[in-house]
Design a protein around this motif. Sequence first.
Motif, PDB file in Angstrom:
ATOM      1  N   ALA A 150      54.440  74.215  77.226  1.00 47.42           N
ATOM      2  CA  ALA A 150      55.452  73.216  76.887  1.00 47.42           C
ATOM      3  C   ALA A 150      56.845  73.660  77.315  1.00 47.42           C
ATOM      4  CB  ALA A 150      55.422  72.934  75.391  1.00 47.42           C
ATOM      5  N   VAL A 159      57.087  69.564  79.159  1.00 40.33           N
ATOM      6  CA  VAL A 159      56.332  68.551  78.433  1.00 40.33           C
ATOM      7  C   VAL A 159      56.014  67.341  79.296  1.00 40.33           C
ATOM      8  CG1 VAL A 159      56.987  69.146  76.092  1.00 40.33           C
ATOM      9  CG2 VAL A 159      58.527  67.779  77.482  1.00 40.33           C
ATOM     10  N   ALA A 160      56.708  67.199  80.422  1.00 39.07           N
ATOM     11  CA  ALA A 160      56.446  66.035  81.280  1.00 39.07           C
ATOM     12  C   ALA A 160      55.201  66.234  82.135  1.00 39.07           C
ATOM     13  CB  ALA A 160      57.653  65.754  82.162  1.00 39.07           C
ATOM     14  N   TYR A 246      39.413  70.519  87.183  1.00 45.26           N
ATOM     15  CA  TYR A 246      39.851  69.375  86.376  1.00 45.26           C
ATOM     16  C   TYR A 246      41.204  68.867  86.866  1.00 45.26           C
ATOM     17  CZ  TYR A 246      42.383  67.469  82.303  1.00 45.26           C
ATOM     18  OH  TYR A 246      43.174  66.723  81.473  1.00 45.26           O
ATOM     19  N   TYR A 249      40.905  67.035  90.076  1.00 46.86           N
ATOM     20  CA  TYR A 249      40.131  65.805  89.904  1.00 46.86           C
ATOM     21  C   TYR A 249      41.029  64.710  89.352  1.00 46.86           C
ATOM     22  CZ  TYR A 249      37.168  62.424  87.556  1.00 46.86           C
ATOM     23  OH  TYR A 249      36.613  61.259  87.123  1.00 46.86           O
ATOM     24  N   LEU A 250      41.771  65.036  88.274  1.00 45.15           N
ATOM     25  CA  LEU A 250      42.607  64.039  87.603  1.00 45.15           C
ATOM     26  C   LEU A 250      43.882  63.763  88.391  1.00 45.15           C
ATOM     27  CD1 LEU A 250      41.834  62.639  85.073  1.00 45.15           C
ATOM     28  CD2 LEU A 250      43.341  64.133  83.781  1.00 45.15           C
ATOM     29  N   GLY A 251      44.388  64.789  89.082  1.00 50.01           N
ATOM     30  CA  GLY A 251      45.623  64.604  89.845  1.00 50.01           C
ATOM     31  C   GLY A 251      46.865  64.803  89.019  1.00 50.01           C
ATOM     32  N   PHE A 252      46.702  65.135  87.762  1.00 50.55           N
ATOM     33  CA  PHE A 252      47.872  65.344  86.914  1.00 50.55           C
ATOM     34  C   PHE A 252      47.483  66.246  85.756  1.00 50.55           C
ATOM     35  CE2 PHE A 252      51.157  64.442  83.841  1.00 50.55           C
ATOM     36  CZ  PHE A 252      52.273  64.294  84.655  1.00 50.55           C
ATOM     37  N   SER A 254      48.830  67.732  82.050  1.00 51.12           N
ATOM     38  CA  SER A 254      49.864  67.682  81.023  1.00 51.12           C
ATOM     39  C   SER A 254      49.444  68.524  79.829  1.00 51.12           C
ATOM     40  CB  SER A 254      50.157  66.251  80.605  1.00 51.12           C
ATOM     41  OG  SER A 254      49.172  65.805  79.725  1.00 51.12           O
ATOM     42  N   GLU A 256      49.392  68.328  76.648  1.00 51.28           N
ATOM     43  CA  GLU A 256      48.785  67.931  75.382  1.00 51.28           C
ATOM     44  C   GLU A 256      47.258  68.000  75.358  1.00 51.28           C
ATOM     45  OE1 GLU A 256      50.148  64.108  77.359  1.00 51.28           O
ATOM     46  OE2 GLU A 256      50.401  63.920  75.216  1.00 51.28           O
TER      47      GLU A 256
ATOM     48  N   GLN B  81      47.279  59.983  74.950  1.00 51.15           N
ATOM     49  CA  GLN B  81      46.881  61.201  75.648  1.00 51.15           C
ATOM     50  C   GLN B  81      46.939  60.939  77.147  1.00 51.15           C
ATOM     51  OE1 GLN B  81      45.043  64.169  74.450  1.00 51.15           O
ATOM     52  NE2 GLN B  81      45.685  63.758  72.362  1.00 51.15           N
ATOM     53  N   VAL B  82      47.832  61.623  77.828  1.00 55.72           N
ATOM     54  CA  VAL B  82      48.028  61.388  79.261  1.00 55.72           C
ATOM     55  C   VAL B  82      46.708  61.470  80.047  1.00 55.72           C
ATOM     56  CG1 VAL B  82      49.226  62.164  81.323  1.00 55.72           C
ATOM     57  CG2 VAL B  82      50.408  62.153  79.146  1.00 55.72           C
ATOM     58  N   PRO B  83      45.882  62.511  79.836  1.00 56.73           N
ATOM     59  CA  PRO B  83      44.651  62.597  80.638  1.00 56.73           C
ATOM     60  C   PRO B  83      43.764  61.377  80.461  1.00 56.73           C
ATOM     61  CG  PRO B  83      45.062  64.663  79.504  1.00 56.73           C
ATOM     62  CD  PRO B  83      46.059  63.687  78.966  1.00 56.73           C
ATOM     63  N   ILE B  86      45.107  58.543  82.547  1.00 57.52           N
ATOM     64  CA  ILE B  86      44.827  58.715  83.977  1.00 57.52           C
ATOM     65  C   ILE B  86      43.353  58.458  84.270  1.00 57.52           C
ATOM     66  CG2 ILE B  86      44.852  60.374  85.874  1.00 57.52           C
ATOM     67  CD1 ILE B  86      47.378  61.514  84.599  1.00 57.52           C
ATOM     68  N   LYS B  90      41.959  55.766  86.887  1.00 53.17           N
ATOM     69  CA  LYS B  90      41.026  56.082  87.983  1.00 53.17           C
ATOM     70  C   LYS B  90      39.845  55.133  87.972  1.00 53.17           C
ATOM     71  CE  LYS B  90      40.289  60.209  89.503  1.00 53.17           C
ATOM     72  NZ  LYS B  90      40.847  61.267  90.314  1.00 53.17           N
ATOM     73  N   GLU B 108      55.004  57.988  83.568  1.00 53.54           N
ATOM     74  CA  GLU B 108      55.571  58.879  84.581  1.00 53.54           C
ATOM     75  C   GLU B 108      54.481  59.631  85.323  1.00 53.54           C
ATOM     76  OE1 GLU B 108      58.646  61.117  82.602  1.00 53.54           O
ATOM     77  OE2 GLU B 108      60.124  59.586  83.126  1.00 53.54           O
ATOM     78  N   PHE B 113      50.352  57.593  91.523  1.00 55.46           N
ATOM     79  CA  PHE B 113      49.124  56.835  91.785  1.00 55.46           C
ATOM     80  C   PHE B 113      49.424  55.370  92.077  1.00 55.46           C
ATOM     81  CE2 PHE B 113      47.875  60.370  89.119  1.00 55.46           C
ATOM     82  CZ  PHE B 113      46.699  60.818  89.699  1.00 55.46           C
ATOM     83  N   ASN B 185      59.946  67.170  71.171  1.00 55.10           N
ATOM     84  CA  ASN B 185      60.075  67.661  72.530  1.00 55.10           C
ATOM     85  C   ASN B 185      58.961  67.025  73.349  1.00 55.10           C
ATOM     86  OD1 ASN B 185      60.683  69.045  74.832  1.00 55.10           O
ATOM     87  ND2 ASN B 185      59.632  70.923  74.208  1.00 55.10           N
ATOM     88  N   HIS B 186      59.231  65.831  73.800  1.00 61.12           N
ATOM     89  CA  HIS B 186      58.235  65.002  74.471  1.00 61.12           C
ATOM     90  C   HIS B 186      59.007  64.112  75.434  1.00 61.12           C
ATOM     91  CE1 HIS B 186      55.028  62.002  74.888  1.00 61.12           C
ATOM     92  NE2 HIS B 186      54.225  62.990  74.538  1.00 61.12           N
ATOM     93  N   PRO B 187      58.404  63.736  76.567  1.00 57.50           N
ATOM     94  CA  PRO B 187      59.168  62.963  77.552  1.00 57.50           C
ATOM     95  C   PRO B 187      59.876  61.734  76.970  1.00 57.50           C
ATOM     96  CG  PRO B 187      57.087  63.627  78.478  1.00 57.50           C
ATOM     97  CD  PRO B 187      57.072  64.090  77.060  1.00 57.50           C
TER      98      PRO B 187
END
Lengths: 358, 427
Positions: A150, A159-160, A246, A249-252, A254, A256, B81-83, B86, B90, B108, B113, B185-187
């Motif tokens: 983080a 965090v981004a 992973y 595969y996901l391309g991103f 983060s 969390e 949850q960002v993942p 995404i 997909k 973001e 994509f 503390n998060h975007p």
Amino acid sequence: MAGTVALRPCGDFRTSYGSDQTVFPTRMSLAFCVLGVAALSLAPFVFGKYVLSLLIQIGYLGIAALGLNILVGFTGQISIGHAAFFGFGAFASAFISNKLNVPVFFAIPLAGLATTAVGLLFGVPAARLKGLYLAIATLAAQFILQDFFARAGWFTGGVAGTAAKSFSVFGVEISGDQHYFYVVLAYLVILYLAAANLMRTRDGRALVAVRDHYLSAEMMGINLTKYRTMSFGVSAFYAGIGGALYAHYLGFVSVEGFDILFSIQFLAMIIIGGLGSVMGTLMGTVFMVLLPEVMGGLAKMLSGSAIDRLLSLNEGIVFLREMTIGAVIVLFLIFEPDGLAHRWRQIRAYWKLYPFSH
Amino acid sequence: MRTNTTAAALLLSAGAMLSVAPVATLGQGIPVGHLTDFSGPTADVGGPYGQGVADAIAYINRQGGVGGKKLEAETVDYSYQVPRAIAAYKNWSGRVVAIQGWGTADTEALVGFITKDKIPYYSASYAATLTDPVGGSKSDKATPYNFFYGPTYSDAARGLVQWAAEDWKKKGGQGKGKYVHMGANHPYPNSPKAAAEEYAKELGFEVLAPIQFALTPGDYTAQCLTLKQSGAHYAYLGNTAGSNISVLKACQTVGVQVQFLGNVWGMDENAMKAAGSAANNVVYPVRTSAIWTDKVPGMALMREISKMSDPGGTAYRASHYIAGVCSTLFMKEAMEWAVANGGVTGDNIRKGMYVKQNWTPKGTEGVCKPSTWTAQDHRSNLQFDLYRVEVKGATDGSIGDLIAKGAIQMKRVATIELPRKKEWHGW
């Protein structure tokens, strides 16, 4: 925990060390394995996007889970920080390919090595601890790494999060799940064979000796600290490769995603699959990946049905999924404590002697 | 002659209907992705917003869809949850032509994509970094396919700071007022931090070190004690309502005397009811021209749409619901333009967003603010209202009743109109 690898049915005698240590006990099992991989490599032509994404998920999670099984199932250590290593591999591979401009093809193994270094680092104090104390030490690794993700903006994007390139070999970009599937499959086959082989070597047997009776092992001349640390390193390597696969595969990536719940999920995979079993790890991963999907499908089918109306579940129906997953895991631990690998061996033994089992 | 033309017109229209009708029945519909948070840390506001989007889509379909084709929406609850967002993307890519999205972190993350795949993305994240379609502003990346309805987080925060400066003068504050940023503390909470702090300094505030609290509700007494000790006069709450309520309540217990400034998602009717007197006096921006109880022409359509999930028509809808409807209807009108100009593709929908200036979707006049998107600037709204919460007495009962009784009141304290400054673009 001990002994699941060593048990043999009666009448199964070995006459040479070679046959005792072979990865594939019979020609048939080798043929089945080759056929299985061949069948899997047809998957992109047969299955749709959804099934393919599940297979890829099983692939990278299975690799990471195998790492944990080497640590927990084979060496008898415990770790509740495996997801943090998985995350480190993911961030490291994204970092290496983005910032250092290394092709993803090389970034993935490099990320594995970087994660190994981190694993060894946390393994050093952990090698001197046992049981609950070790669990807490690995918990610390989980929190330290998560906090690092983080805050280390230069490495992880903070965090981004950070974008990860798609897989490329010498400038040729491989995008799309259909192609990436083969990358994951290749890693899965190589790393599973490597782990099965590791258990045949002196080092692998040393790990098992540490698990079965560390005092005897030490008296036999096994350096406990060395092998415990090594086990952490190998485990981290597998987690790092899984994480890197992973990421691309996901391309991103983060921060969390890599929380303690994910670590516990890895533990669930290997416990359900069978501690100290290479193939069991894969079975456990398949089980843990498919269970939520199957339960989700069941919940969807239930919604609007007579049962739904009778119990007036309404919006609660999606939570059925989570609850059932918990219940299934508990039932598993009660009725199949040795995992799916054990059940599979029993099924095999049953058919081997069918119909004159006893 | 006259009858001839009428007959011809009838024939033509019949012919048109005949040619359209098979499309409507055989056409495969327009696939649209819908990401929402019904179960994660921002579910408190994600619920009403997501419902607004879903109801608006259901309503559009009941009215015959867009150009005779129904919108086929696939709603995915990604739990913030960002993942998972995404993974959902997909799964959609190659199929959907537009997406109604949600949070800042995931929006973001998806920028790369959707830009590659040319899919317009209507987020409920109002991060200023999503407003620069060509690049070159303070934002480091171009986001040509990102749209949202409402002021950016940064602009809303600037508006609040502007109001605070006037308020400080009006109250006759001595010396420099103290401003503090609070949030996770998060975007999403981080998004307007730099912009608001810089503007606060510019307007003569002393900016204190930020105070962190998580996106989920919890015990934030420690944060309130820090806030009390710091001597801040104005505190910006960067999180969604759920955790802000925890802070407001804890601060009330501790006895903090601070003017709280909520962000767009930081305060709403549900939060006022839950926080009770602790929410009293909070000032926050509202991105629609009206709230549910206002009597304006566009509200009739909102009530019709609301009936899609509440046939009785009795539910009170928080401002987020209305914003969700507005966002969906803007998308719908851009799709209609696309139908008439070469078909519903991502690229055409994007062009459709640029056709009109200062526009509102049909039937929403007086509710959705007139908005403008251009090929150079996606800051749709620089004008918005600030409301002050007034809570009197207990807040038991339904929100509709509480507002009718006057136990909860939302009073417009200012209308902010920010200049379209180039140096404020993208951050």
